[in-house]
Design a protein around this motif. Sequence first.
Motif, PDB file in Angstrom:
ATOM      1  N   LEU A   4      -6.410 -11.429  -5.707  1.00 17.46           N
ATOM      2  CA  LEU A   4      -5.694 -10.733  -4.639  1.00 17.46           C
ATOM      3  C   LEU A   4      -6.049  -9.252  -4.622  1.00 17.46           C
ATOM      4  CD1 LEU A   4      -3.407 -10.684  -2.465  1.00 17.46           C
ATOM      5  CD2 LEU A   4      -1.804 -10.277  -4.348  1.00 17.46           C
ATOM      6  N   VAL A   5      -6.070  -8.623  -5.791  1.00 25.19           N
ATOM      7  CA  VAL A   5      -6.436  -7.209  -5.872  1.00 25.19           C
ATOM      8  C   VAL A   5      -7.863  -7.001  -5.399  1.00 25.19           C
ATOM      9  CG1 VAL A   5      -6.853  -5.295  -7.463  1.00 25.19           C
ATOM     10  CG2 VAL A   5      -4.791  -6.706  -7.726  1.00 25.19           C
ATOM     11  N   ARG A   6      -8.755  -7.880  -5.795  1.00 25.31           N
ATOM     12  CA  ARG A   6     -10.173  -7.760  -5.439  1.00 25.31           C
ATOM     13  C   ARG A   6     -10.375  -7.795  -3.917  1.00 25.31           C
ATOM     14  NH1 ARG A   6     -11.639 -11.492  -8.623  1.00 25.31           N
ATOM     15  NH2 ARG A   6     -12.215 -10.296 -10.466  1.00 25.31           N
ATOM     16  N   GLU A   7      -9.516  -8.520  -3.227  1.00 24.03           N
ATOM     17  CA  GLU A   7      -9.619  -8.627  -1.767  1.00 24.03           C
ATOM     18  C   GLU A   7      -9.248  -7.328  -1.055  1.00 24.03           C
ATOM     19  OE1 GLU A   7      -7.274 -11.799  -0.294  1.00 24.03           O
ATOM     20  OE2 GLU A   7      -8.207 -13.339  -1.541  1.00 24.03           O
ATOM     21  N   HIS A   8      -8.383  -6.516  -1.698  1.00 20.49           N
ATOM     22  CA  HIS A   8      -7.800  -5.386  -0.975  1.00 20.49           C
ATOM     23  C   HIS A   8      -8.104  -4.022  -1.577  1.00 20.49           C
ATOM     24  CE1 HIS A   8      -5.352  -7.944   1.673  1.00 20.49           C
ATOM     25  NE2 HIS A   8      -5.203  -8.732   0.621  1.00 20.49           N
ATOM     26  N   ALA A   9      -8.828  -3.975  -2.698  1.00 23.35           N
ATOM     27  CA  ALA A   9      -9.108  -2.693  -3.330  1.00 23.35           C
ATOM     28  C   ALA A   9     -10.586  -2.559  -3.633  1.00 23.35           C
ATOM     29  CB  ALA A   9      -8.294  -2.553  -4.622  1.00 23.35           C
ATOM     30  N   ASP A  10     -11.052  -1.334  -3.662  1.00 26.01           N
ATOM     31  CA  ASP A  10     -12.430  -1.045  -4.060  1.00 26.01           C
ATOM     32  C   ASP A  10     -12.485  -1.053  -5.584  1.00 26.01           C
ATOM     33  OD1 ASP A  10     -14.948  -0.138  -4.579  1.00 26.01           O
ATOM     34  OD2 ASP A  10     -14.700   1.813  -3.599  1.00 26.01           O
ATOM     35  N   CYS A  11     -12.907  -2.165  -6.157  1.00 25.47           N
ATOM     36  CA  CYS A  11     -12.879  -2.320  -7.613  1.00 25.47           C
ATOM     37  C   CYS A  11     -14.009  -1.582  -8.316  1.00 25.47           C
ATOM     38  CB  CYS A  11     -12.904  -3.804  -7.983  1.00 25.47           C
ATOM     39  SG  CYS A  11     -11.412  -4.682  -7.497  1.00 25.47           S
TER      40      CYS A  11
ATOM     41  N   ARG B  75       0.847  -1.187   0.000  1.00 30.29           N
ATOM     42  CA  ARG B  75       0.000   0.000   0.000  1.00 30.29           C
ATOM     43  C   ARG B  75       0.892   1.250   0.000  1.00 30.29           C
ATOM     44  NH1 ARG B  75      -4.961   1.195   0.243  1.00 30.29           N
ATOM     45  NH2 ARG B  75      -5.641  -0.933   0.696  1.00 30.29           N
ATOM     46  N   LEU B  76       0.780   2.067  -1.039  1.00 32.27           N
ATOM     47  CA  LEU B  76       1.581   3.283  -1.137  1.00 32.27           C
ATOM     48  C   LEU B  76       0.909   4.455  -0.429  1.00 32.27           C
ATOM     49  CD1 LEU B  76       2.801   3.090  -4.847  1.00 32.27           C
ATOM     50  CD2 LEU B  76       3.719   1.958  -2.806  1.00 32.27           C
ATOM     51  N   ASP B  77      -0.411   4.519  -0.516  1.00 31.18           N
ATOM     52  CA  ASP B  77      -1.195   5.496   0.254  1.00 31.18           C
ATOM     53  C   ASP B  77      -2.605   4.944   0.382  1.00 31.18           C
ATOM     54  OD1 ASP B  77      -2.725   6.257  -2.069  1.00 31.18           O
ATOM     55  OD2 ASP B  77      -1.118   7.610  -2.653  1.00 31.18           O
ATOM     56  N   SER B  78      -3.523   5.752   0.868  1.00 43.51           N
ATOM     57  CA  SER B  78      -4.858   5.239   1.179  1.00 43.51           C
ATOM     58  C   SER B  78      -5.611   4.749  -0.054  1.00 43.51           C
ATOM     59  CB  SER B  78      -5.692   6.320   1.890  1.00 43.51           C
ATOM     60  OG  SER B  78      -5.853   7.450   1.046  1.00 43.51           O
ATOM     61  N   ARG B  79      -5.213   5.185  -1.253  1.00 39.29           N
ATOM     62  CA  ARG B  79      -5.923   4.784  -2.468  1.00 39.29           C
ATOM     63  C   ARG B  79      -5.017   4.186  -3.538  1.00 39.29           C
ATOM     64  NH1 ARG B  79     -11.178   6.373  -2.602  1.00 39.29           N
ATOM     65  NH2 ARG B  79     -11.832   7.860  -1.002  1.00 39.29           N
ATOM     66  N   THR B  80      -3.769   3.898  -3.196  1.00 39.92           N
ATOM     67  CA  THR B  80      -2.834   3.379  -4.196  1.00 39.92           C
ATOM     68  C   THR B  80      -2.149   2.119  -3.686  1.00 39.92           C
ATOM     69  OG1 THR B  80      -2.383   5.641  -4.925  1.00 39.92           O
ATOM     70  CG2 THR B  80      -0.886   3.926  -5.689  1.00 39.92           C
ATOM     71  N   LEU B  81      -2.235   1.058  -4.478  1.00 36.99           N
ATOM     72  CA  LEU B  81      -1.544  -0.198  -4.197  1.00 36.99           C
ATOM     73  C   LEU B  81      -0.504  -0.449  -5.279  1.00 36.99           C
ATOM     74  CD1 LEU B  81      -4.604  -2.505  -3.372  1.00 36.99           C
ATOM     75  CD2 LEU B  81      -3.046  -1.454  -1.719  1.00 36.99           C
TER      76      LEU B  81
ATOM     77  N   ALA C   3      -4.660  -8.984 -19.025  1.00 37.99           N
ATOM     78  CA  ALA C   3      -5.238 -10.151 -18.357  1.00 37.99           C
ATOM     79  C   ALA C   3      -5.812  -9.786 -16.994  1.00 37.99           C
ATOM     80  CB  ALA C   3      -4.175 -11.237 -18.208  1.00 37.99           C
ATOM     81  N   LEU C   4      -5.049  -9.025 -16.221  1.00 35.83           N
ATOM     82  CA  LEU C   4      -5.503  -8.633 -14.884  1.00 35.83           C
ATOM     83  C   LEU C   4      -6.830  -7.877 -14.969  1.00 35.83           C
ATOM     84  CD1 LEU C   4      -4.928  -8.396 -11.845  1.00 35.83           C
ATOM     85  CD2 LEU C   4      -3.596  -6.334 -12.336  1.00 35.83           C
ATOM     86  N   THR C   5      -6.913  -6.941 -15.912  1.00 30.93           N
ATOM     87  CA  THR C   5      -8.136  -6.152 -16.044  1.00 30.93           C
ATOM     88  C   THR C   5      -9.295  -7.002 -16.556  1.00 30.93           C
ATOM     89  OG1 THR C   5      -6.804  -4.181 -16.453  1.00 30.93           O
ATOM     90  CG2 THR C   5      -9.128  -4.086 -17.097  1.00 30.93           C
ATOM     91  N   ARG C   6      -9.034  -7.887 -17.488  1.00 30.64           N
ATOM     92  CA  ARG C   6     -10.104  -8.757 -18.005  1.00 30.64           C
ATOM     93  C   ARG C   6     -10.729  -9.568 -16.873  1.00 30.64           C
ATOM     94  NH1 ARG C   6      -8.789 -12.628 -22.996  1.00 30.64           N
ATOM     95  NH2 ARG C   6      -8.865 -10.616 -24.075  1.00 30.64           N
ATOM     96  N   PHE C   7      -9.894 -10.117 -15.971  1.00 25.94           N
ATOM     97  CA  PHE C   7     -10.427 -10.915 -14.865  1.00 25.94           C
ATOM     98  C   PHE C   7     -11.146 -10.037 -13.841  1.00 25.94           C
ATOM     99  CE2 PHE C   7      -6.811 -13.927 -16.012  1.00 25.94           C
ATOM    100  CZ  PHE C   7      -7.645 -14.762 -16.734  1.00 25.94           C
ATOM    101  N   LEU C   8     -10.624  -8.837 -13.574  1.00 26.69           N
ATOM    102  CA  LEU C   8     -11.292  -7.938 -12.632  1.00 26.69           C
ATOM    103  C   LEU C   8     -12.654  -7.496 -13.161  1.00 26.69           C
ATOM    104  CD1 LEU C   8      -8.282  -5.718 -11.501  1.00 26.69           C
ATOM    105  CD2 LEU C   8      -9.559  -7.320 -10.076  1.00 26.69           C
ATOM    106  N   ARG C   9     -12.779  -7.316 -14.470  1.00 29.20           N
ATOM    107  CA  ARG C   9     -14.040  -6.862 -15.054  1.00 29.20           C
ATOM    108  C   ARG C   9     -15.112  -7.952 -15.058  1.00 29.20           C
ATOM    109  NH1 ARG C   9     -11.601  -3.388 -20.172  1.00 29.20           N
ATOM    110  NH2 ARG C   9     -10.951  -1.565 -18.961  1.00 29.20           N
ATOM    111  N   GLU C  10     -14.748  -9.175 -14.760  1.00 28.68           N
ATOM    112  CA  GLU C  10     -15.767 -10.215 -14.653  1.00 28.68           C
ATOM    113  C   GLU C  10     -16.758  -9.897 -13.540  1.00 28.68           C
ATOM    114  OE1 GLU C  10     -13.165 -14.061 -16.247  1.00 28.68           O
ATOM    115  OE2 GLU C  10     -13.612 -13.856 -14.102  1.00 28.68           O
ATOM    116  N   THR C  11     -16.301  -9.218 -12.493  1.00 29.54           N
ATOM    117  CA  THR C  11     -17.191  -8.826 -11.394  1.00 29.54           C
ATOM    118  C   THR C  11     -17.408  -7.319 -11.336  1.00 29.54           C
ATOM    119  OG1 THR C  11     -15.284  -8.789  -9.886  1.00 29.54           O
ATOM    120  CG2 THR C  11     -16.606 -10.811  -9.970  1.00 29.54           C
ATOM    121  N   ASP C  12     -16.459  -6.548 -11.901  1.00 28.69           N
ATOM    122  CA  ASP C  12     -16.548  -5.087 -11.856  1.00 28.69           C
ATOM    123  C   ASP C  12     -16.227  -4.524 -13.237  1.00 28.69           C
ATOM    124  OD1 ASP C  12     -16.727  -4.315  -8.760  1.00 28.69           O
ATOM    125  OD2 ASP C  12     -15.346  -6.004  -8.960  1.00 28.69           O
TER     126      ASP C  12
END
Length: 358
Positions: free
Chosen positions: A150-157, A16-22, A174-183
């Motif tokens: 992992l990203v989905r667990e720790h970020a507001d997608c 975590r780099l700051d409150s909104r950046t990983l 690839a990362l974005t394609r999988f994240l967009r399956e739910t968001d």
Amino acid sequence: MDHHIAEALSRPALVRLDSRTLCLRFETMKVASALEAVRYLLERGTIAHGDTLVDSSSGIYAHALALACHRYGLHCHIVASTTVDKTLRTQLEILGATVEPMPPSQSLKLDQSRRVERVREILRDRPRHHWMRQYHDDVHYRGYRPIADLVREHADCSRLTVVGGVGTGASTGALTRFLRETDPDVELAGVQPFDSVTFGSEHVHDPEIIIAGIGSSIPFGNVDHALYDTVHWFGFDAALTGSVALLREHAIFAGLSAGAAYLAARWEQRLDPDRHVVVLAPDTGHRYVDAAYSRHEQAMAPDDLRPRQIGALEEMDLPWSRMRWNRRQAPPNGQLRISTPSPASTAATITATTAAAS
């Protein structure tokens, strides 16, 4: 507990780099894609234990593929660019990979053409060799699904932007394609060097470019341009500034593409302070020490840099340009074209293209 070091290397540190950046910080990001690709091909019966996997590489993918072959009991043959240094070559050889270096060359294009011819010879003469096609086969997307989880667990997608180098498309894409399956509203900001056809920057030359691994002089077959909302193009000076800032501000020692992504992420968050941002750092900074980090005193203050906002590709310029891509298709020179429909000629065309790009 892991049963092989490749499994550990396939997982990034999430910082975590700051409150909104990983930051997803990898030691060698392509291990994630190579390891899962090899496992999947074995499971399907496409390859078998004892086979030899072959590809051309300038270094990072060679290491990843050698680790995957070591894990699963396969042979590995690398047609190595002249940029593969002694440290990496020694590791590859001890891991059991056969390293076939190209003769020294002052021309990257000549180095690539030699690798093209050699890969074609190998595939023609050795039927048990399997070409991994890292730049054209979507099988390399598969390894990023656990990272999306992992990203989905720790970020507001619901308000998330992924920022990182485009490369083959098998990381940010690839990362974005999988994240967009739910968001489905997850945004993707791709980072490119100048001199790359992938997103149309081949007309702008950067004499100091050493971040070409996130772009290419030829089209890649598995970059899905329609996944990208925004594109940032960086030259060496801006990427160096971002890399030094990432190390100075957060103690993360990473490559130049991570530095460029860090600057791009800061800008995207500046435009929309409520968004969460994930920055990809695909490798460590060790191989950039002499060419980049040793010049850290030349780095500018990151707040003194801002991108040139453009509406058309011909408007871009050094050191940093930004454009809303809006999930459109590839530019003309970024599209992979197959000259004839016959299977034999198609395979030969893609083989040549991949060998040149690796």
